[in-house]
Design a protein around this motif. Structure first.
Motif, PDB file in Angstrom:
ATOM      1  N   LEU A 167      35.214  45.141  31.611  1.00 26.12           N
ATOM      2  CA  LEU A 167      36.306  46.102  31.577  1.00 26.12           C
ATOM      3  C   LEU A 167      36.436  46.819  32.919  1.00 26.12           C
ATOM      4  O   LEU A 167      35.487  47.446  33.394  1.00 26.12           O
ATOM      5  CB  LEU A 167      36.079  47.123  30.463  1.00 26.12           C
ATOM      6  CG  LEU A 167      37.123  48.244  30.334  1.00 26.12           C
ATOM      7  CD1 LEU A 167      38.499  47.660  30.021  1.00 26.12           C
ATOM      8  CD2 LEU A 167      36.704  49.241  29.254  1.00 26.12           C
ATOM      9  N   GLY A 168      37.585  46.707  33.559  1.00 23.75           N
ATOM     10  CA  GLY A 168      37.844  47.380  34.824  1.00 23.75           C
ATOM     11  C   GLY A 168      37.186  46.731  36.028  1.00 23.75           C
ATOM     12  O   GLY A 168      37.288  47.252  37.148  1.00 23.75           O
ATOM     13  N   GLU A 169      36.531  45.588  35.830  1.00 21.73           N
ATOM     14  CA  GLU A 169      35.773  44.957  36.910  1.00 21.73           C
ATOM     15  C   GLU A 169      36.604  43.891  37.624  1.00 21.73           C
ATOM     16  O   GLU A 169      37.604  43.386  37.114  1.00 21.73           O
ATOM     17  CB  GLU A 169      34.495  44.320  36.354  1.00 21.73           C
ATOM     18  CG  GLU A 169      33.590  45.286  35.603  1.00 21.73           C
ATOM     19  CD  GLU A 169      32.847  46.248  36.516  1.00 21.73           C
ATOM     20  OE1 GLU A 169      33.505  46.919  37.353  1.00 21.73           O
ATOM     21  OE2 GLU A 169      31.613  46.331  36.402  1.00 21.73           O
ATOM     22  N   ARG A 228      40.083  43.874  36.034  1.00 20.54           N
ATOM     23  CA  ARG A 228      41.141  44.268  36.954  1.00 20.54           C
ATOM     24  C   ARG A 228      41.692  43.027  37.675  1.00 20.54           C
ATOM     25  O   ARG A 228      42.780  42.564  37.377  1.00 20.54           O
ATOM     26  CB  ARG A 228      40.639  45.292  37.975  1.00 20.54           C
ATOM     27  CG  ARG A 228      41.761  45.788  38.891  1.00 20.54           C
ATOM     28  CD  ARG A 228      41.319  46.906  39.806  1.00 20.54           C
ATOM     29  NE  ARG A 228      40.393  46.485  40.844  1.00 20.54           N
ATOM     30  CZ  ARG A 228      40.325  47.061  42.051  1.00 20.54           C
ATOM     31  NH1 ARG A 228      41.131  48.066  42.342  1.00 20.54           N
ATOM     32  NH2 ARG A 228      39.436  46.655  42.938  1.00 20.54           N
ATOM     33  N   PHE A 229      40.924  42.486  38.622  1.00 15.59           N
ATOM     34  CA  PHE A 229      41.321  41.269  39.318  1.00 15.59           C
ATOM     35  C   PHE A 229      40.481  40.093  38.799  1.00 15.59           C
ATOM     36  O   PHE A 229      39.270  40.223  38.626  1.00 15.59           O
ATOM     37  CB  PHE A 229      41.112  41.398  40.821  1.00 15.59           C
ATOM     38  CG  PHE A 229      41.953  42.465  41.472  1.00 15.59           C
ATOM     39  CD1 PHE A 229      43.298  42.604  41.165  1.00 15.59           C
ATOM     40  CD2 PHE A 229      41.396  43.335  42.400  1.00 15.59           C
ATOM     41  CE1 PHE A 229      44.072  43.592  41.765  1.00 15.59           C
ATOM     42  CE2 PHE A 229      42.156  44.312  42.995  1.00 15.59           C
ATOM     43  CZ  PHE A 229      43.502  44.445  42.680  1.00 15.59           C
ATOM     44  N   VAL A 230      41.146  38.960  38.606  1.00 13.32           N
ATOM     45  CA  VAL A 230      40.455  37.731  38.212  1.00 13.32           C
ATOM     46  C   VAL A 230      40.828  36.659  39.231  1.00 13.32           C
ATOM     47  O   VAL A 230      41.958  36.157  39.231  1.00 13.32           O
ATOM     48  CB  VAL A 230      40.845  37.273  36.796  1.00 13.32           C
ATOM     49  CG1 VAL A 230      40.070  36.005  36.423  1.00 13.32           C
ATOM     50  CG2 VAL A 230      40.592  38.382  35.779  1.00 13.32           C
ATOM     51  N   VAL A 231      39.885  36.334  40.100  1.00 15.24           N
ATOM     52  CA  VAL A 231      40.106  35.330  41.131  1.00 15.24           C
ATOM     53  C   VAL A 231      39.397  34.047  40.722  1.00 15.24           C
ATOM     54  O   VAL A 231      38.220  34.068  40.363  1.00 15.24           O
ATOM     55  CB  VAL A 231      39.583  35.814  42.500  1.00 15.24           C
ATOM     56  CG1 VAL A 231      39.705  34.700  43.549  1.00 15.24           C
ATOM     57  CG2 VAL A 231      40.346  37.061  42.944  1.00 15.24           C
ATOM     58  N   VAL A 232      40.128  32.934  40.764  1.00 17.75           N
ATOM     59  CA  VAL A 232      39.565  31.637  40.410  1.00 17.75           C
ATOM     60  C   VAL A 232      39.556  30.746  41.647  1.00 17.75           C
ATOM     61  O   VAL A 232      40.585  30.600  42.321  1.00 17.75           O
ATOM     62  CB  VAL A 232      40.365  30.959  39.276  1.00 17.75           C
ATOM     63  CG1 VAL A 232      39.794  29.574  38.973  1.00 17.75           C
ATOM     64  CG2 VAL A 232      40.335  31.836  38.021  1.00 17.75           C
ATOM     65  N   SER A 233      38.414  30.161  41.941  1.00 19.07           N
ATOM     66  CA  SER A 233      38.245  29.264  43.075  1.00 19.07           C
ATOM     67  C   SER A 233      38.080  27.838  42.566  1.00 19.07           C
ATOM     68  O   SER A 233      37.155  27.555  41.807  1.00 19.07           O
ATOM     69  CB  SER A 233      37.017  29.691  43.898  1.00 19.07           C
ATOM     70  OG  SER A 233      36.757  28.778  44.937  1.00 19.07           O
ATOM     71  N   THR A 251      44.607  36.322  38.264  1.00 16.71           N
ATOM     72  CA  THR A 251      45.349  37.133  39.219  1.00 16.71           C
ATOM     73  C   THR A 251      45.698  36.327  40.458  1.00 16.71           C
ATOM     74  O   THR A 251      46.821  36.378  40.978  1.00 16.71           O
ATOM     75  CB  THR A 251      44.507  38.348  39.655  1.00 16.71           C
ATOM     76  OG1 THR A 251      44.059  39.052  38.502  1.00 16.71           O
ATOM     77  CG2 THR A 251      45.296  39.269  40.562  1.00 16.71           C
ATOM     78  N   LEU A 252      44.728  35.566  40.935  1.00 18.92           N
ATOM     79  CA  LEU A 252      44.883  34.784  42.147  1.00 18.92           C
ATOM     80  C   LEU A 252      44.012  33.540  42.033  1.00 18.92           C
ATOM     81  O   LEU A 252      42.857  33.624  41.620  1.00 18.92           O
ATOM     82  CB  LEU A 252      44.471  35.607  43.370  1.00 18.92           C
ATOM     83  CG  LEU A 252      44.656  34.978  44.750  1.00 18.92           C
ATOM     84  CD1 LEU A 252      46.132  34.708  45.025  1.00 18.92           C
ATOM     85  CD2 LEU A 252      44.084  35.894  45.830  1.00 18.92           C
ATOM     86  N   HIS A 295      36.274  36.265  51.487  1.00 18.11           N
ATOM     87  CA  HIS A 295      36.328  37.578  52.144  1.00 18.11           C
ATOM     88  C   HIS A 295      37.777  37.949  52.470  1.00 18.11           C
ATOM     89  O   HIS A 295      38.177  39.112  52.334  1.00 18.11           O
ATOM     90  CB  HIS A 295      35.479  37.576  53.415  1.00 18.11           C
ATOM     91  CG  HIS A 295      34.015  37.448  53.153  1.00 18.11           C
ATOM     92  ND1 HIS A 295      33.357  36.229  53.180  1.00 18.11           N
ATOM     93  CD2 HIS A 295      33.075  38.379  52.837  1.00 18.11           C
ATOM     94  CE1 HIS A 295      32.074  36.426  52.911  1.00 18.11           C
ATOM     95  NE2 HIS A 295      31.875  37.720  52.690  1.00 18.11           N
ATOM     96  N   ASP A 296      38.576  36.963  52.865  1.00 16.74           N
ATOM     97  CA  ASP A 296      39.994  37.217  53.119  1.00 16.74           C
ATOM     98  C   ASP A 296      40.727  37.539  51.824  1.00 16.74           C
ATOM     99  O   ASP A 296      41.651  38.360  51.804  1.00 16.74           O
ATOM    100  CB  ASP A 296      40.633  36.004  53.797  1.00 16.74           C
ATOM    101  CG  ASP A 296      40.100  35.761  55.201  1.00 16.74           C
ATOM    102  OD1 ASP A 296      39.643  36.743  55.838  1.00 16.74           O
ATOM    103  OD2 ASP A 296      40.120  34.601  55.651  1.00 16.74           O
ATOM    104  N   VAL A 297      40.327  36.894  50.740  1.00 17.08           N
ATOM    105  CA  VAL A 297      40.925  37.174  49.431  1.00 17.08           C
ATOM    106  C   VAL A 297      40.659  38.615  49.034  1.00 17.08           C
ATOM    107  O   VAL A 297      41.549  39.321  48.529  1.00 17.08           O
ATOM    108  CB  VAL A 297      40.370  36.204  48.373  1.00 17.08           C
ATOM    109  CG1 VAL A 297      40.806  36.625  46.967  1.00 17.08           C
ATOM    110  CG2 VAL A 297      40.830  34.782  48.668  1.00 17.08           C
ATOM    111  N   GLN A 298      39.445  39.071  49.267  1.00 20.47           N
ATOM    112  CA  GLN A 298      39.123  40.465  48.956  1.00 20.47           C
ATOM    113  C   GLN A 298      40.033  41.426  49.718  1.00 20.47           C
ATOM    114  O   GLN A 298      40.541  42.407  49.162  1.00 20.47           O
ATOM    115  CB  GLN A 298      37.664  40.759  49.309  1.00 20.47           C
ATOM    116  CG  GLN A 298      36.642  40.081  48.419  1.00 20.47           C
ATOM    117  CD  GLN A 298      35.246  40.572  48.716  1.00 20.47           C
ATOM    118  OE1 GLN A 298      34.990  41.780  48.727  1.00 20.47           O
ATOM    119  NE2 GLN A 298      34.329  39.651  48.977  1.00 20.47           N
ATOM    120  N   LYS A 299      40.253  41.146  50.999  1.00 19.62           N
ATOM    121  CA  LYS A 299      41.131  42.004  51.810  1.00 19.62           C
ATOM    122  C   LYS A 299      42.555  41.992  51.259  1.00 19.62           C
ATOM    123  O   LYS A 299      43.218  43.036  51.194  1.00 19.62           O
ATOM    124  CB  LYS A 299      41.112  41.531  53.253  1.00 19.62           C
ATOM    125  CG  LYS A 299      39.776  41.737  53.959  1.00 19.62           C
ATOM    126  CD  LYS A 299      39.813  41.179  55.384  1.00 19.62           C
ATOM    127  CE  LYS A 299      38.461  41.327  56.069  1.00 19.62           C
ATOM    128  NZ  LYS A 299      38.464  40.727  57.436  1.00 19.62           N
TER     129      LYS A 299
END
Length: 231
Positions: A49-51, A75-80, A96-97, A107-111
């Motif tokens: 939750l909220g992570e 919060r954000f869900v990034v899939v690689s 999300t992305l 690291h660029d995704v985080q930015k």
């Protein structure tokens, strides 16, 4: 010879490995409860939750995990994922992305997302060494990693990163049938939709074609339909 009444006594014994689906669970979703259970067991093995969540590997289980953590309040869900078909599937499942790890650095995704501390939770679904290394390198201090993916060979870990960033790495095996499947049912009843992960359906007598599609990397979950092809 079995004595009279023995069968009646047998079926009266509580069955501890039987699950009865709720009446409102879609039969097609019920058919994939086993891998869905793997996804939920992994995704909810820690607080989400909220992570900010990183998922490496967008096979069917990784894609379902993306939908689960979004439903659970991430919060954000990034899939690689390097496979374009499965990147598209992860997008449909609510990520999300979605990135190709051969083209983008996390690291660029985080930015891009405005993250400054790293991912709070990592779900490793690929069994790929490079994916695990990238995950460890992009975790927040005190981050938690759940590993479901099974590698073909041993993977070396930079334990300096694990120790000094206070990372927790937890292996996940299978699913907790009653607890997890209850959670799955409740989430489905409250609006979670995992049906898009079912991408192909075949009559049962075309099973060879179905297995070929399932192994091609150009599919999500593949179902065999037992009420067709009987004629």
């Amino acid at each position: 010879m079995q004595r009279p009444g023995a069968f009646a006594e047998l079926i009266a014994i509580p069955m501890t490995n039987v699950w009865k689906h709720a009446d409102d669970v879609d039969p097609e979703v019920a058919a994939i409860f086993d891998p869905f259970g793997n996804a939920v067991h992994t995704a909810l093995s820690t607080e989400v939750l909220g992570e900010d969540i990183l998922i490496t590997g967008a096979g069917p289980i990784g894609c379902m995990a993306a939908a689960v953590v979004r439903h659970a309040g991430a919060r954000f869900v990034v899939v690689s994922e390097p496979n374009p078909y499965r990147r598209a599937l992860a997008e449909r499942m609510g990520a999300t992305l979605v990135i190709d790890p051969t083209e983008r650095d996390l690291h660029d995704v985080q930015k891009e997302l405005g993250m400054v501390e790293g991912f709070d939770v990592g779900l490793e679904m690929s069994g790929n060494a490079a994916a695990l290394h990238a995950m460890v390198d992009n975790m927040a201090h005190g981050g938690r990693i759940a590993v479901l993916g099974i590698p073909d060979t041993e993977i070396a870990i930079d334990w300096h990163q694990v120790v000094f960033n206070m990372l927790t790495i937890k292996g996940i095996y299978g699913r907790e049938m009653y607890e997890t499947w209850y959670q799955m049912t409740v989430m489905l009843q409250s609006g979670l939709d995992v049906k898009p992960v079912i991408t192909h359906r075949f009559p049962w007598n075309e099973f060879e074609r179905a297995f070929a599609v399932a192994g091609s990397g150009e599919s999500g979950k593949v179902l065999l339909e037992w009420d067709t092809g009987l004629g």
